[in-house]
Design an enzyme around this catalytic site. Structure first.
Site, PDB file in Angstrom:
ATOM      1  N   ASP A   1      46.038  40.491  45.567  1.00 51.84           N
ATOM      2  CA  ASP A   1      47.157  39.768  43.764  1.00 51.84           C
ATOM      3  C   ASP A   1      47.594  41.097  43.072  1.00 51.84           C
ATOM      4  OD1 ASP A   1      45.118  38.028  45.660  1.00 51.84           O
ATOM      5  OD2 ASP A   1      43.690  38.155  44.314  1.00 51.84           O
TER       6      ASP A   1
ATOM      7  N   GLU B   1      40.803  31.079  40.807  1.00 51.00           N
ATOM      8  CA  GLU B   1      40.164  31.965  41.204  1.00 51.00           C
ATOM      9  C   GLU B   1      42.039  32.295  39.644  1.00 51.00           C
ATOM     10  OE1 GLU B   1      39.161  34.489  44.966  1.00 51.00           O
ATOM     11  OE2 GLU B   1      41.369  33.210  45.149  1.00 51.00           O
TER      12      GLU B   1
END
Length: 521
Positions: free
Chosen positions: A17, A195
């Site tokens: 990420d 998320e």
């Protein structure tokens, strides 16, 4: 070390990420989840790269290290220009990172702070960490923004309780003490963990109305399977986010229900996308991780495992009464080869060899055809490659990567699809392709599909076919990015340029070669 890459990836080891995207003093900083010890996820730290143009990235040493007590999970960075935290000064403001600290002992996730006094190059963890702890194992991914209301200004944190599909909003005056404001969710896709939230304002292009966009990534339960990112458009008053359209709760196995929701991308490989702080509202820019947790751990490592999407400029447009995100890829300087107009019935082999990294701009009127198909980087016999299809009856744009899935996890092969918003017989596509990735932007970026691919070395063909009738290619441009060091094929693989400055492209047509600057950095 300077990296001439269309898509950023570290020199080696694991990356996922993007974290802490921030723009300051003419430089874009990209932090990201990074394992400095190997090509598998673990030992999570924050890697760091920076760029002045979002194209050429300089990789820096690890920014925030894990240790025996904690791993450093996702978060965000702001520049504390008012020195509200007490770190830095107004003349030399501190970079402040809010990140999720994963306790190796308790497995709890809490929000911690680190600061940098040299514009993001070296970091010090705050001695009073964590600054926000809910005694939860699933509380993570803080995104911090500055709220400037008519009467007061303060910091807002957006974070998730992942397994409860909730977005929590907090307020702070100093980035150290946080007070709970409100909760959003569950809503929309709830088939997995929520998320990497993001919250930002955008103006609707036609009306100028200011709306707020809330991004929420989910795994599993994405629209294409596995990882995905949904978004909500609504209002935010500094305390509460309210979507302008309520979404039903949709499980991960409800394919039809998932497709009714708003998704950042309909491909398999665009996850955890977040936007840069420090940019003007009109320059809202996003980068996402280009992979999917269904198979990310088993992808080949060469010698790194993980890459980022192209940077994308975001805007809001209204289509059929619905506010939707439009995405415009940021491209390097591009040399365009313009192929003009062509009527096709059956398969047309485009007599241009694709370089190792190209952009293909195609506008086609489907006429009486039932579909149009573009096969990119196929073999000399016309087989293999990546296939982009459009079906006039379903109005779906599809990417089929089955022919380039040999030797990869079984979940990798398949067809990703998205229904167009416009319903027009005229289809416009921008396809950015290299040997490992494809990013497709349909209808001026209102519909996007992003996928990893693995095309064969040396395969460079391009063909376009009208299925079940005749179609008209109204325009076809092919752009080369040779100056960023991406083309492994010699310039001679493109049409030869004559003394008159034209290149033979198709069926007796000629075209000028035009140098243009790609989308603004």
């Amino acid at each position: 070390m300077t990296r001439n890459r269309l898509h950023y990836s570290p020199r080696r080891h694991w990356m996922n990420d993007p974290n802490g995207l921030v723009f300051h003093n003419g430089r874009y900083h990209l932090y990201y989840q990074y394992n400095p010890y190997g090509v598998d996820p673990g030992n999570m730290c924050w890697g760091h790269a920076s760029s002045t143009d979002l194209i050429t990235w300089e990789e820096h040493p690890v920014a925030i290290w894990c240790n025996d007590e904690e791993e450093i999970y996702s978060g965000s960075v702001v520049v504390d220009v008012g020195s509200t935290s007490g770190f830095g000064t107004p003349e030399r403001p501190a970079f402040i990172a809010l990140y999720t600290s994963l306790s190796k002992e308790t497995r709890n996730q809490a929000q911690s702070l680190a600061y940098s006094l040299d514009e993001g190059m070296t970091w010090t963890k705050f001695q009073g960490n964590p600054v926000l702890d809910r005694d939860s194992t699933q509380f993570r991914d803080p995104k911090v923004i500055r709220w400037d209301g008519p009467d007061e200004s303060y910091w807002v944190m957006v974070a998730v309780e992942a397994d409860r599909q909730e977005v929590h909003f907090y307020r702070s005056e100093d980035l150290l003490a946080w007070r709970h404001l409100s909760v959003f969710g569950p809503e929309g896709a709830i088939g997995g963990l929520w998320e990497c939230p993001d919250l930002f304002p955008l103006r609707v292009e036609a009306s100028g109305e200011r709306c707020w966009v809330l991004l929420v990534s989910i795994y599993p339960g994405g629209v294409a399977g596995g990882s995905g990112t949904q978004y909500f458009v609504g209002v935010f008053d500094g305390q509460v986010f309210i979507p302008e359209e309520r979404s039903p709760l949709v499980s991960g196995d409800d394919d039809e229900g998932l497709r009714e929701l708003s998704w950042l991308d309909h491909g398999r490989d665009c996850y955890a996308g977040v936007t840069f702080s420090g940019l003007a509202e009109a320059d809202r820019t996003l980068i996402a991780w280009m992979s999917n947790w269904d198979y990310a751990r088993t992808m080949p490592a060469e010698p790194s495992r993980g890459t980022m999407t192209l940077a994308r400029r975001l805007s809001l447009v209204e289509v059929r009464g619905r506010r939707v995100l439009r995405q415009e890829p940021v491209l390097p300087r591009t040399t365009w080869y313009d192929c003009g107009e062509t009527v096709i019935e059956g398969i047309w082999r485009v007599p241009i060899s694709l370089a190792s990294a190209v952009v293909v701009d195609l506008t086609v009127h489907v006429g009486d055809a039932t579909g149009v198909e573009a096969r990119l980087r196929h073999e000399e016999d016309g087989t293999g490659g990546v296939v982009v299809r459009f079906d006039t009856r379903s109005q779906e744009v599809r990417i089929d990567r089955a022919a380039v899935a040999d030797g990869i996890d079984r979940q990798f092969a398949g067809v990703d699809r998205a229904v167009r918003w416009s319903g027009s017989q005229r289809l416009s596509l921008r396809i950015v392709l290299d040997a490992r990735t494809i990013e497709l932007f349909a209808d001026d970026g209102v519909v996007t599909l992003t996928d990893l691919v693995r095309t064969a070395d040396g395969a460079s063909g391009l063909s376009i076919a009208a299925v079940g009738g005749t179609a008209v290619i109204e325009s076809l441009r092919i752009g080369s990015f040779a100056e960023v060091g991406l083309s492994a094929r010699p310039q001679a693989s493109l049409p030869a340029v004559g003394a008159a400055g034209v290149a033979s492209c198709s069926r007796g047509q000629t075209t000028g070669i035009i140098d243009t600057i790609g989308e603004r950095p």
